[in-house]
Scaffold this active site. Sequence first.
Site, PDB file in Angstrom:
ATOM      1  N   THR A  34      -3.812  15.968 -55.052  1.00 43.48           N
ATOM      2  CA  THR A  34      -4.637  16.923 -54.606  1.00 43.48           C
ATOM      3  C   THR A  34      -5.069  18.158 -55.605  1.00 43.48           C
ATOM      4  OG1 THR A  34      -2.689  18.089 -53.801  1.00 43.48           O
ATOM      5  CG2 THR A  34      -3.765  16.625 -52.363  1.00 43.48           C
ATOM      6  N   ASP A  35      -4.389  18.327 -56.465  1.00 46.79           N
ATOM      7  CA  ASP A  35      -4.544  19.454 -57.487  1.00 46.79           C
ATOM      8  C   ASP A  35      -6.112  19.493 -57.983  1.00 46.79           C
ATOM      9  OD1 ASP A  35      -3.923  17.715 -59.261  1.00 46.79           O
ATOM     10  OD2 ASP A  35      -2.435  19.007 -60.446  1.00 46.79           O
ATOM     11  N   GLY A  43       7.988  11.717 -64.135  1.00 47.57           N
ATOM     12  CA  GLY A  43       7.410  12.422 -63.268  1.00 47.57           C
ATOM     13  C   GLY A  43       7.964  13.886 -63.064  1.00 47.57           C
ATOM     14  N   LEU A  44       8.606  14.406 -63.939  1.00 45.54           N
ATOM     15  CA  LEU A  44       8.888  15.530 -63.766  1.00 45.54           C
ATOM     16  C   LEU A  44       8.549  16.772 -64.532  1.00 45.54           C
ATOM     17  CD1 LEU A  44      12.703  14.730 -63.448  1.00 45.54           C
ATOM     18  CD2 LEU A  44      10.982  15.173 -61.524  1.00 45.54           C
ATOM     19  N   SER A  45       7.391  16.344 -65.161  1.00 41.52           N
ATOM     20  CA  SER A  45       6.669  17.240 -66.057  1.00 41.52           C
ATOM     21  C   SER A  45       7.411  17.921 -67.265  1.00 41.52           C
ATOM     22  CB  SER A  45       6.134  18.529 -65.403  1.00 41.52           C
ATOM     23  OG  SER A  45       5.026  17.966 -64.250  1.00 41.52           O
ATOM     24  N   GLU A  87      -3.840  19.636 -73.198  1.00 39.29           N
ATOM     25  CA  GLU A  87      -3.509  18.432 -72.801  1.00 39.29           C
ATOM     26  C   GLU A  87      -4.577  17.416 -72.584  1.00 39.29           C
ATOM     27  OE1 GLU A  87       0.079  18.367 -70.337  1.00 39.29           O
ATOM     28  OE2 GLU A  87      -0.413  16.291 -69.866  1.00 39.29           O
ATOM     29  N   ASP A 103       1.329  21.236 -62.854  1.00 38.42           N
ATOM     30  CA  ASP A 103       2.499  21.044 -63.537  1.00 38.42           C
ATOM     31  C   ASP A 103       2.580  22.565 -64.303  1.00 38.42           C
ATOM     32  OD1 ASP A 103       2.455  18.748 -62.347  1.00 38.42           O
ATOM     33  OD2 ASP A 103       2.255  17.531 -64.155  1.00 38.42           O
ATOM     34  N   TYR A 109      -4.589   6.957 -63.859  1.00 40.92           N
ATOM     35  CA  TYR A 109      -4.807   8.573 -63.526  1.00 40.92           C
ATOM     36  C   TYR A 109      -6.027   8.989 -63.442  1.00 40.92           C
ATOM     37  CZ  TYR A 109      -3.688  13.599 -62.847  1.00 40.92           C
ATOM     38  OH  TYR A 109      -3.827  14.869 -62.424  1.00 40.92           O
TER      39      TYR A 109
HETATM   40  C1  GLA Z   1       0.501  14.794 -62.535  1.00 38.06           C
HETATM   41  C2  GLA Z   1      -0.432  15.854 -63.119  1.00 38.06           C
HETATM   42  C3  GLA Z   1      -0.661  16.803 -61.934  1.00 38.06           C
HETATM   43  C4  GLA Z   1      -1.043  16.089 -60.618  1.00 38.06           C
HETATM   44  C5  GLA Z   1       0.251  15.204 -60.472  1.00 38.06           C
HETATM   45  C6  GLA Z   1      -0.108  14.587 -59.205  1.00 38.06           C
HETATM   46  O1  GLA Z   1       1.773  15.423 -62.698  1.00 38.06           O
HETATM   47  O2  GLA Z   1      -0.146  16.374 -64.463  1.00 38.06           O
HETATM   48  O3  GLA Z   1      -1.701  17.663 -62.449  1.00 38.06           O
HETATM   49  O4  GLA Z   1      -2.271  15.664 -60.514  1.00 38.06           O
HETATM   50  O5  GLA Z   1       0.206  14.090 -61.527  1.00 38.06           O
HETATM   51  O6  GLA Z   1      -0.124  14.902 -58.010  1.00 38.06           O
END
Ligand code: GLA
Length: 383
Positions: A37-38, A125-127, A161, A173, A223
């Site tokens: 959604t971001d 997926g934890l940034s 990035e 993130d 993505y």
């Molecule tokens: C990744 C991206 C975020 C966001 C998520 C999905 O983590 O870095 O900006 O779009 O995917 O919600």
Amino acid sequence: MVAPNNVRSEFTQCFGDDSDVRVFCAPGRVNLIGEHTDYNDGFVLPIAIDRNTVVVARARNDSIIRVYSVNRKQEGTFDLDHATPIQKGQWTNYVEGTARLLRQKGFRIGGTDIVLESDVPVGAGLSSSASLEMAVAAALVRLGDQPFDRERMALACQEGEHEYTGAMIGIMDQFAAAFGEEGHALLLDCRSLEFIAIPVLLEHHALLVCDTGVKHDLAASAYNDRRRECAEAVEILEKFIPGIRALRDVSESKLNAYATELPEVLYRRAHHVITENARTLAAAEALQERQYTVLAELMYASHESLRKDYEVSSPELDLLVDTARTIPGVAGSRMTGGGFGGCTVSFVEQDRAEEFMFRMREAYGTELKVYTVRASPGAEEIC
Ligand code: GLA
């Protein structure tokens, strides 16, 4: 938490001594709800977690940045005064993108020696990347003796990035890594960048992250495809709904009114984003009011939407969420982050956490990694 003293002694080994060094850290994040959604100007509800990148840094008298990663046992060097062509796929791109974009945005950034180490799992997926970027940004900005403008720093990291890795990510993130608050989730409006911190009371519940250990290769390009599809949906819908700028501006009833104007795939992408925004706002309220059954249903619905409409889940993630649903004491579970592998996040009653881990491993395999995470502060100088 990575031991800062360990990173300091690595710094001494790399750069001779650790006089005048300063130490910084920034967290990874888990997103409770509000996925994809971001970049549609929507709402997200991330939590900065107690896994961090620690950076030990010292200013140099020139424009060279030298960086050593303890995890990778690799060093990289670049000169801020001389741009060289970007070579995609290098881990140092996250550092270089951050440093150069901070400079472009008007921060005073000088040559620096850096050693970093992280305990945020990579590709889960934890940034881990936002955590690394914000920890480096914290060091570079502070060494230049200037205000810690978290919003501008987060935006510079995001843009870095984009330019240096080609992943057209949203702001969630970097924002979570910058603004995380101990004991709180952040309800962020990704258009205005206004947020409110919502207490995550964990006296009765634990926040558990299950790592599939799988990351599909197509993740980065898929993505960007999703992002493009959302933009295409807006382009078509704005012919019928004047004034919309993003899917954030479209209601579910309007979308349904013009459903036949959209190719079927674009309809489903838009449907996910629009319903996910509504779920995120409802989940923030449920969290605030401690209505865990409501929160649970919203998390399951989010996962279904990501699975069917947005198509970013994976068989491994589905297995974990389907299993979690059958375990007593689970107050919600869903995939978290960009998808195509990575992790699920689950709210589990404290005294059922052991049973949860046992049953999840029974279903998935004993190799399943399960982390208990706590809501933690954003980027900071630690000593
Ligand atoms: C990744 C991206 C975020 C966001 C998520 C999905 O983590 O870095 O900006 O779009 O995917 O919600």
